[in-house]
Write a protein that holds these residues in place. Structure first.
Motif, PDB file in Angstrom:
ATOM      1  N   GLU A  74      23.795  64.398  39.121  1.00 51.47           N
ATOM      2  CA  GLU A  74      24.487  63.105  39.012  1.00 51.47           C
ATOM      3  C   GLU A  74      25.140  62.886  37.653  1.00 51.47           C
ATOM      4  O   GLU A  74      25.932  61.956  37.480  1.00 51.47           O
ATOM      5  CB  GLU A  74      23.520  61.962  39.305  1.00 51.47           C
ATOM      6  N   GLN A 111      33.239  59.806  33.467  1.00 46.15           N
ATOM      7  CA  GLN A 111      33.846  59.507  34.763  1.00 46.15           C
ATOM      8  C   GLN A 111      33.519  60.619  35.733  1.00 46.15           C
ATOM      9  O   GLN A 111      33.952  61.772  35.542  1.00 46.15           O
ATOM     10  CB  GLN A 111      35.356  59.334  34.648  1.00 46.15           C
ATOM     11  N   ALA A 112      32.730  60.274  36.730  1.00 45.68           N
ATOM     12  CA  ALA A 112      32.358  61.226  37.767  1.00 45.68           C
ATOM     13  C   ALA A 112      33.412  61.205  38.868  1.00 45.68           C
ATOM     14  O   ALA A 112      34.120  60.204  39.044  1.00 45.68           O
ATOM     15  CB  ALA A 112      30.987  60.869  38.333  1.00 45.68           C
ATOM     16  N   ALA A 148      30.372  65.019  35.306  1.00 44.92           N
ATOM     17  CA  ALA A 148      31.457  64.083  35.015  1.00 44.92           C
ATOM     18  C   ALA A 148      32.318  64.646  33.891  1.00 44.92           C
ATOM     19  O   ALA A 148      31.937  65.617  33.229  1.00 44.92           O
ATOM     20  CB  ALA A 148      30.904  62.719  34.596  1.00 44.92           C
ATOM     21  N   SER A 168      22.335  51.561  32.040  1.00 48.72           N
ATOM     22  CA  SER A 168      22.243  52.508  33.153  1.00 48.72           C
ATOM     23  C   SER A 168      21.981  53.931  32.704  1.00 48.72           C
ATOM     24  O   SER A 168      21.616  54.777  33.512  1.00 48.72           O
ATOM     25  CB  SER A 168      23.533  52.454  33.974  1.00 48.72           C
ATOM     26  N   GLY A 187      35.401  60.451  41.947  1.00 48.60           N
ATOM     27  CA  GLY A 187      35.372  59.368  42.912  1.00 48.60           C
ATOM     28  C   GLY A 187      34.689  58.107  42.437  1.00 48.60           C
ATOM     29  O   GLY A 187      34.488  57.173  43.224  1.00 48.60           O
ATOM     30  N   LYS A 188      34.314  58.063  41.168  1.00 46.03           N
ATOM     31  CA  LYS A 188      33.612  56.885  40.647  1.00 46.03           C
ATOM     32  C   LYS A 188      34.384  56.279  39.485  1.00 46.03           C
ATOM     33  O   LYS A 188      35.235  56.919  38.881  1.00 46.03           O
ATOM     34  CB  LYS A 188      32.205  57.265  40.199  1.00 46.03           C
ATOM     35  N   GLU A 189      34.043  55.027  39.168  1.00 43.30           N
ATOM     36  CA  GLU A 189      34.677  54.360  38.049  1.00 43.30           C
ATOM     37  C   GLU A 189      34.113  54.890  36.727  1.00 43.30           C
ATOM     38  O   GLU A 189      33.011  55.430  36.670  1.00 43.30           O
ATOM     39  CB  GLU A 189      34.459  52.846  38.148  1.00 43.30           C
ATOM     40  N   GLN A 190      34.893  54.681  35.696  1.00 40.23           N
ATOM     41  CA  GLN A 190      34.456  55.065  34.365  1.00 40.23           C
ATOM     42  C   GLN A 190      33.196  54.293  33.987  1.00 40.23           C
ATOM     43  O   GLN A 190      33.082  53.087  34.259  1.00 40.23           O
ATOM     44  CB  GLN A 190      35.581  54.752  33.369  1.00 40.23           C
ATOM     45  N   GLU A 191      32.239  54.992  33.368  1.00 40.81           N
ATOM     46  CA  GLU A 191      30.947  54.382  33.046  1.00 40.81           C
ATOM     47  C   GLU A 191      30.672  54.534  31.548  1.00 40.81           C
ATOM     48  O   GLU A 191      30.806  55.640  30.995  1.00 40.81           O
ATOM     49  CB  GLU A 191      29.848  55.080  33.847  1.00 40.81           C
TER      50      GLU A 191
END
Length: 119
Positions: free
Chosen positions: A92, A42-43, A95, A66, A45-49
């Motif tokens: 990038e 999880q970065a 996280a 991805s 401001g981003k959703e869990q990936e």
């Protein structure tokens, strides 16, 4: 219930590598019942990936489309430890990396380990 403890995060420059570890345990002898172990991230401001999952019945890892390439998920059954090798890190990839374990129909999570990649 699966208890999970991650380690191995840190701060690295672009192009660096890290190996994250996740030690999983249950109260079941031999940790039987842990069907799969894997990683999300999880970065800010981003959703869990999803990153990848290791399915014990298949003795194989599967990866999210991805994140194909610099990520390798392996499992050491003797040590009950799941690893995530990350190579050629870029900013990038910054996280919190979270380990999960699936036992029957229940998924438990670790606390996460921070990975920070500087440019």
């Amino acid at each position: 219930q699966v208890q999970l403890v991650e380690s191995g995060g840190g701060s690295v420059p672009t192009g660096g590598s890290l190996r994250l570890s996740c030690v999983g345990s249950t109260r079941t002898p031999g940790n039987k019942g842990i069907d799969s172990l894997g990683w999300f991230r999880q970065a800010p401001g981003k959703e869990q990936e999803s990153v990848g999952i290791f399915k014990r019945a298949e003795n194989a890892a599967h990866y999210a489309d991805s994140v194909l390439g610099p990520f390798t998920v392996t499992l050491n059954n003797a040590k009950n430890t799941l690893y995530l090798q990350i190579d050629n890190l870029v900013p990038e990839d910054t996280a919190v990396y979270l380990c999960f374990g699936d036992q029957y129909t229940i998924r438990d999570w670790g606390q996460g380990t921070q990975v920070t990649v500087s440019s």
